[in-house]
Design a protein around this motif. Structure first.
Motif, PDB file in Angstrom:
ATOM      1  N   GLU A  11       0.764  -1.416   0.114  1.00 57.57           N
ATOM      2  CA  GLU A  11      -0.017   0.108  -0.108  1.00 57.57           C
ATOM      3  C   GLU A  11       0.776   1.420   0.065  1.00 57.57           C
ATOM      4  OE1 GLU A  11      -3.108   0.113  -0.413  1.00 57.57           O
ATOM      5  OE2 GLU A  11      -4.253  -1.749  -0.038  1.00 57.57           O
ATOM      6  N   GLY A  12       1.966   1.251   0.667  1.00 57.96           N
ATOM      7  CA  GLY A  12       2.846   2.338   0.623  1.00 57.96           C
ATOM      8  C   GLY A  12       3.624   2.662  -0.706  1.00 57.96           C
ATOM      9  N   LYS A  13       3.584   3.886  -1.112  1.00 55.45           N
ATOM     10  CA  LYS A  13       4.302   4.209  -2.351  1.00 55.45           C
ATOM     11  C   LYS A  13       5.730   4.820  -2.275  1.00 55.45           C
ATOM     12  CE  LYS A  13       0.328   3.202  -4.412  1.00 55.45           C
ATOM     13  NZ  LYS A  13       0.361   1.789  -4.853  1.00 55.45           N
ATOM     14  N   THR A  14       6.043   5.560  -1.099  1.00 56.55           N
ATOM     15  CA  THR A  14       7.466   5.859  -0.764  1.00 56.55           C
ATOM     16  C   THR A  14       7.842   5.609   0.297  1.00 56.55           C
ATOM     17  OG1 THR A  14       6.593   8.009  -0.106  1.00 56.55           O
ATOM     18  CG2 THR A  14       6.921   7.855  -2.259  1.00 56.55           C
ATOM     19  N   HIS A  15       9.332   5.856   0.779  1.00 54.09           N
ATOM     20  CA  HIS A  15       9.862   5.347   2.125  1.00 54.09           C
ATOM     21  C   HIS A  15       9.097   6.239   3.145  1.00 54.09           C
ATOM     22  CE1 HIS A  15      13.030   4.220   4.846  1.00 54.09           C
ATOM     23  NE2 HIS A  15      12.970   5.540   5.311  1.00 54.09           N
ATOM     24  N   ASP A  16       8.529   7.315   2.967  1.00 51.56           N
ATOM     25  CA  ASP A  16       7.823   8.199   4.027  1.00 51.56           C
ATOM     26  C   ASP A  16       6.420   7.756   4.361  1.00 51.56           C
ATOM     27  OD1 ASP A  16      10.081   9.691   4.184  1.00 51.56           O
ATOM     28  OD2 ASP A  16       9.628  11.367   2.587  1.00 51.56           O
ATOM     29  N   ASP A  17       5.972   6.837   3.410  1.00 55.41           N
ATOM     30  CA  ASP A  17       4.474   6.085   3.555  1.00 55.41           C
ATOM     31  C   ASP A  17       4.672   5.177   4.498  1.00 55.41           C
ATOM     32  OD1 ASP A  17       3.711   8.260   1.697  1.00 55.41           O
ATOM     33  OD2 ASP A  17       3.693   6.910   0.077  1.00 55.41           O
ATOM     34  N   TYR A  18       5.812   4.350   4.708  1.00 55.61           N
ATOM     35  CA  TYR A  18       5.717   3.114   5.447  1.00 55.61           C
ATOM     36  C   TYR A  18       5.291   3.209   6.909  1.00 55.61           C
ATOM     37  CZ  TYR A  18       8.001   1.210   1.109  1.00 55.61           C
ATOM     38  OH  TYR A  18       8.137   0.991  -0.274  1.00 55.61           O
ATOM     39  N   ARG A  19       6.046   3.953   7.665  1.00 53.91           N
ATOM     40  CA  ARG A  19       5.818   4.017   9.156  1.00 53.91           C
ATOM     41  C   ARG A  19       4.214   4.495   9.193  1.00 53.91           C
ATOM     42  NH1 ARG A  19       9.020   7.715  12.388  1.00 53.91           N
ATOM     43  NH2 ARG A  19       8.147   6.389  14.135  1.00 53.91           N
ATOM     44  N   LYS A  20       3.835   5.528   8.371  1.00 57.92           N
ATOM     45  CA  LYS A  20       2.113   5.962   8.711  1.00 57.92           C
ATOM     46  C   LYS A  20       1.555   4.832   8.152  1.00 57.92           C
ATOM     47  CE  LYS A  20       3.288  10.637   7.493  1.00 57.92           C
ATOM     48  NZ  LYS A  20       3.122  11.907   6.629  1.00 57.92           N
ATOM     49  N   MET A  21       1.741   4.089   7.184  1.00 55.99           N
ATOM     50  CA  MET A  21       0.749   3.034   6.656  1.00 55.99           C
ATOM     51  C   MET A  21       0.819   1.823   7.791  1.00 55.99           C
ATOM     52  SD  MET A  21      -1.257   2.190   4.228  1.00 55.99           S
ATOM     53  CE  MET A  21      -0.516   3.519   2.851  1.00 55.99           C
ATOM     54  N   ALA A  22       1.926   1.611   8.569  1.00 55.00           N
ATOM     55  CA  ALA A  22       1.954   0.678   9.658  1.00 55.00           C
ATOM     56  C   ALA A  22       1.082   0.955  10.604  1.00 55.00           C
ATOM     57  CB  ALA A  22       3.357   0.552  10.082  1.00 55.00           C
ATOM     58  N   GLU A  23       1.100   2.222  10.790  1.00 53.89           N
ATOM     59  CA  GLU A  23       0.095   2.874  11.949  1.00 53.89           C
ATOM     60  C   GLU A  23      -1.464   2.628  11.492  1.00 53.89           C
ATOM     61  OE1 GLU A  23      -1.166   6.927  14.609  1.00 53.89           O
ATOM     62  OE2 GLU A  23       0.499   7.050  13.160  1.00 53.89           O
ATOM     63  N   VAL A  24      -1.545   3.027  10.184  1.00 50.07           N
ATOM     64  CA  VAL A  24      -3.040   2.875   9.915  1.00 50.07           C
ATOM     65  C   VAL A  24      -3.452   1.319  10.166  1.00 50.07           C
ATOM     66  CG1 VAL A  24      -4.536   2.576   7.812  1.00 50.07           C
ATOM     67  CG2 VAL A  24      -2.833   4.782   8.170  1.00 50.07           C
ATOM     68  N   VAL A  25      -2.762   0.304   9.827  1.00 54.63           N
ATOM     69  CA  VAL A  25      -2.966  -1.117  10.090  1.00 54.63           C
ATOM     70  C   VAL A  25      -3.017  -1.186  11.459  1.00 54.63           C
ATOM     71  CG1 VAL A  25      -2.213  -3.362  10.002  1.00 54.63           C
ATOM     72  CG2 VAL A  25      -1.750  -1.866   7.949  1.00 54.63           C
ATOM     73  N   TYR A  26      -2.533  -0.852  12.346  1.00 49.74           N
ATOM     74  CA  TYR A  26      -2.693  -1.164  13.743  1.00 49.74           C
ATOM     75  C   TYR A  26      -3.580  -0.480  14.447  1.00 49.74           C
ATOM     76  CZ  TYR A  26       1.974  -3.165  13.635  1.00 49.74           C
ATOM     77  OH  TYR A  26       3.230  -3.754  13.260  1.00 49.74           O
ATOM     78  N   ASN A  27      -4.093   0.685  13.964  1.00 49.02           N
ATOM     79  CA  ASN A  27      -5.345   1.457  14.434  1.00 49.02           C
ATOM     80  C   ASN A  27      -6.582   0.871  14.127  1.00 49.02           C
ATOM     81  OD1 ASN A  27      -3.672   3.423  15.895  1.00 49.02           O
ATOM     82  ND2 ASN A  27      -3.561   4.911  14.227  1.00 49.02           N
ATOM     83  N   ARG A  28      -6.660   0.103  12.982  1.00 49.79           N
ATOM     84  CA  ARG A  28      -7.910  -0.195  12.439  1.00 49.79           C
ATOM     85  C   ARG A  28      -7.915  -1.857  13.102  1.00 49.79           C
ATOM     86  NH1 ARG A  28      -8.885   0.894   6.186  1.00 49.79           N
ATOM     87  NH2 ARG A  28      -8.696   3.127   5.937  1.00 49.79           N
ATOM     88  N   LEU A  29      -6.924  -2.408  13.638  1.00 49.41           N
ATOM     89  CA  LEU A  29      -6.924  -3.761  14.074  1.00 49.41           C
ATOM     90  C   LEU A  29      -7.610  -3.539  15.607  1.00 49.41           C
ATOM     91  CD1 LEU A  29      -3.858  -5.677  12.970  1.00 49.41           C
ATOM     92  CD2 LEU A  29      -6.255  -5.790  12.140  1.00 49.41           C
ATOM     93  N   LYS A  30      -7.630  -2.451  16.026  1.00 52.44           N
ATOM     94  CA  LYS A  30      -7.779  -2.152  17.427  1.00 52.44           C
ATOM     95  C   LYS A  30      -9.323  -2.460  17.464  1.00 52.44           C
ATOM     96  CE  LYS A  30      -4.272   1.217  18.650  1.00 52.44           C
ATOM     97  NZ  LYS A  30      -3.934   2.631  19.090  1.00 52.44           N
ATOM     98  N   PRO A  31      -9.659  -3.145  18.928  1.00 50.29           N
ATOM     99  CA  PRO A  31     -11.180  -3.337  19.202  1.00 50.29           C
ATOM    100  C   PRO A  31     -12.161  -2.001  19.245  1.00 50.29           C
ATOM    101  CG  PRO A  31      -9.728  -4.715  20.638  1.00 50.29           C
ATOM    102  CD  PRO A  31      -8.916  -3.528  19.766  1.00 50.29           C
ATOM    103  N   THR A  32     -11.136  -1.007  19.624  1.00 52.65           N
ATOM    104  CA  THR A  32     -11.859   0.322  19.918  1.00 52.65           C
ATOM    105  C   THR A  32     -11.944   1.071  18.795  1.00 52.65           C
ATOM    106  OG1 THR A  32      -9.725   1.490  20.171  1.00 52.65           O
ATOM    107  CG2 THR A  32     -10.740   0.588  22.306  1.00 52.65           C
ATOM    108  N   ASN A  33     -11.659   0.501  17.406  1.00 53.94           N
ATOM    109  CA  ASN A  33     -11.881   1.336  16.224  1.00 53.94           C
ATOM    110  C   ASN A  33     -13.327   1.082  15.809  1.00 53.94           C
ATOM    111  OD1 ASN A  33     -11.745   1.961  13.792  1.00 53.94           O
ATOM    112  ND2 ASN A  33     -10.826   0.150  12.657  1.00 53.94           N
ATOM    113  N   THR A  34     -13.886   2.392  15.796  1.00 55.00           N
ATOM    114  CA  THR A  34     -15.234   2.537  15.346  1.00 55.00           C
ATOM    115  C   THR A  34     -15.452   3.221  14.011  1.00 55.00           C
ATOM    116  OG1 THR A  34     -15.247   4.379  16.479  1.00 55.00           O
ATOM    117  CG2 THR A  34     -16.036   2.643  17.556  1.00 55.00           C
ATOM    118  N   GLU A  35     -14.488   3.320  13.359  1.00 58.41           N
ATOM    119  CA  GLU A  35     -14.252   3.878  12.109  1.00 58.41           C
ATOM    120  C   GLU A  35     -14.600   2.971  10.950  1.00 58.41           C
ATOM    121  OE1 GLU A  35     -14.220   7.438  11.430  1.00 58.41           O
ATOM    122  OE2 GLU A  35     -13.873   7.852  13.419  1.00 58.41           O
TER     123      GLU A  35
END
Length: 568
Positions: free
Chosen positions: A444-468
């Motif tokens: 999903e990431g396109k550049t080196h700067d995207d990777y850390r933000k993309m990893a956070e997106v994955v972890y935030n969406r896996l959280k049980p508290t994710n209502t988004e």
């Protein structure tokens, strides 16, 4: 003061009477209280000093033997112990060393003086060469050096053990220095010269010295000549290495082709050695020089190369940089296994599908870690373990050998991290899920700067508290993987109607396994995500520009931007 070489009780020396007793014609008699023969004429030759022997006691006392104290009794005569030499006159009875007694001999007042060069010295009885000196004790001949008053004070260089070529006793102050039994009084014909010095050595002939001097000169010449030769050899090679061109072939080589495999981490000289051993270049130095002269020379990587024999170093470098000559399989970060299998078949000249079939049947024997393939829904157990890199794949090699090398590289890369501990800290179930997240970040990431933000997106969406998104990842990349395609234009009806575990629109959480082979950057970003609250992302230009959002409203604005750029 007792003169050197004279025993205690001797009369003082007089210039008119050099023997101190009027000569042998009139022997001087005196009473010596320490003598074994009271009142009898006593003559004292030079006595060797053996740790105090002769100092007011007899040799027999040193050995614990009885000596004769009766002034009227002579020691018993034992003819078997009398010294005997061919042609020597019979002497008065004397006791040998074996009975522990020693008999004094007439003194020689000149025993301490050296003979003139080439002359002879009289024996201890005033006689000529027929006189014999008193023998030395057998156990003491090599124990201590005997003082030698007639030793040559200026020995020649050839007297040294190095030039004499002698053995254990080659020393001017030790008995047997000339290699005989220690009796230096013997001449060439067995005659006694009455001295232990230079005359005895000369009696054995001066030609030996000349011969030894000649050998010494020969040794010096050889050493000197060898040194000049060695210096010349080193100088020639120094000049050759510094100024002469290294050996090299000319032209583009012969028609004979050869495959050369360059290991990982190889630098110029190692590559040159591989090429020289294969007969491609003539010397390692020629290749190293050609690689430095080529602006792209440092881009030569590990892998297999199809080259010609007897090429010039310049031509070999150029051919190695040409992708057509590279007999390698290149695995790029994020590449799926299906593409890798096809490339291996092409490089090895095998029918399509050969490598894929081997992977499906033999994956357990290819070196996977024990935490791999833990989910029965995994489509390809080797997915995520064909690590990005360049691998040799020349004709004649077997597909399983190439796959094993790729899996081995993955084990090394993952082994640098404690993935079990990292998984626990990130709220994941195990190392396999860490690799799975890394494959999503890579896809999903396109550049080196995207990777850390993309990893956070994955972890935030896996959280049980994710209502988004209610723990739904909703990644197009997972759906494209199960479909074997790569597109961003997917209809909602198609996505919502597919219930495959890899469809993250309809299944919560992570897919069963990795969807590609992540590289180093994506893996490190997975282990170290940002903490800014990112939960949405959109590739607004449809290709390389990915933007992130924290709320649904921001996400809608990014979506509108994407639709405008893509013409939707």
């Amino acid at each position: 003061m007792t003169e050197y070489g004279r025993g205690p009780g001797s009369a003082p020396w007089h210039p008119e009477d050099p023997y101190g007793d009027g000569g042998w014609g009139g022997q001087q008699t005196h009473t010596d209280p320490q003598s074994s023969y009271d009142g009898r004429p006593q003559h004292h030759p030079p006595q060797p000093q053996y740790g105090g022997w002769g100092d007011q006691q007899h040799y027999g006392e040193q050995y614990g033997q009885q000596h004769y104290t009766d002034p009227h009794q002579q020691p018993p005569f034992d003819p078997s112990r009398q010294q005997s030499h061919p042609g020597a006159p019979q002497q008065y009875p004397q006791s040998g060393w074996n009975d522990g007694t020693a008999q004094p001999y007439p003194a020689d007042p000149y025993a301490h003086q050296g003979a003139p060069y080439g002359g002879e010295q009289p024996g201890p009885y005033g006689g000529g060469p027929d006189a014999y000196p008193q023998p030395e004790p057998p156990g003491r001949r090599d124990a201590e050096p005997e003082p030698r008053p007639d030793w040559d004070p200026e020995p020649g260089q050839d007297d040294h053990a190095f030039f004499a070529g002698g053995g254990r006793n080659d020393h001017p102050e030790r008995p047997g220095a000339d290699g005989d039994d220690g009796d230096d009084g013997d001449g060439e014909n067995g005659e006694n010269t009455g001295r232990r010095g230079r005359a005895g050595r000369r009696g054995r002939g001066g030609k030996g010295k000349k011969r030894r001097n000649g050998c010494a000169c020969l040794v010096v010449v050889l050493v000197f000549g060898g040194g000049l030769g060695g210096a010349g050899y080193l100088g020639y090679h120094y000049y050759k290495d510094r100024f002469a061109a290294p050996p090299d072939y000319a032209g583009d080589g012969t028609g004979e082709m050869v495959t050369v495999i360059i290991p990982k981490g190889s630098f110029g000289s190692v590559i040159g050695r591989k090429l020289k051993d294969a007969g491609v270049v003539k010397s390692v130095d020629a290749f190293v020089a050609a690689q430095k002269d080529n602006p792209d020379g440092e881009k030569i990587q590990a892998g297999a190369y199809l080259l010609r024999k007897h090429m010039s170093a310049k031509s070999a470098v150029a051919m190695m940089l040409d992708r057509k000559s590279q007999a390698n399989v290149l695995v790029t970060p994020g590449e799926r296994n299906a593409r890798v299998y096809a490339d291996i078949d092409t490089k090895l000249g095998l029918p399509a599908g050969t490598t894929k079939g081997i992977a499906e049947k033999q994956y357990r024997s290819l070196g996977l870690p024990n935490w791999a393939n833990t989910d029965t829904d995994i489509k390809d157990p080797l997915e995520g373990f064909l690590y990005p890199g360049t691998y040799p794949a020349a004709k004649g090699m077997k597909p399983e050998a190439v796959l094993k090398e790729m899996v081995s590289h993955a084990n090394q890369a993952y082994g640098k991290y404690d993935l079990a501990a990292k998984a626990k800290a990130l709220g994941l179930k195990g190392p396999l899920q860490v690799v799975t997240v890394a494959s999503l970040v890579q896809a999903e990431g396109k550049t080196h700067d995207d990777y850390r933000k993309m990893a956070e997106v994955v972890y935030n969406r896996l959280k049980p508290t994710n209502t988004e998104t209610n723990q739904l990842l909703q990644f197009d990349s997972t759906f494209n993987y199960l479909k074997g395609q790569s597109t961003i234009h997917i209809s909602e009806s198609e996505i919502n109607s597919n219930t495959d575990p890899y469809n993250t629109y309809t299944h919560k959480g992570l897919p069963p396994g990795p969807i590609g082979n992540p590289g180093d950057d994506a893996l490190e970003a997975t282990l170290n995500p940002t903490h800014d609250g990112w939960i949405y992302f959109v590739a607004t230009d449809g290709e390389n520009n990915t933007e992130f959002a924290k709320t649904y409203a921001e996400f809608q604005r990014l979506k509108e931007k994407f639709n405008a750029s893509s013409g939707n």
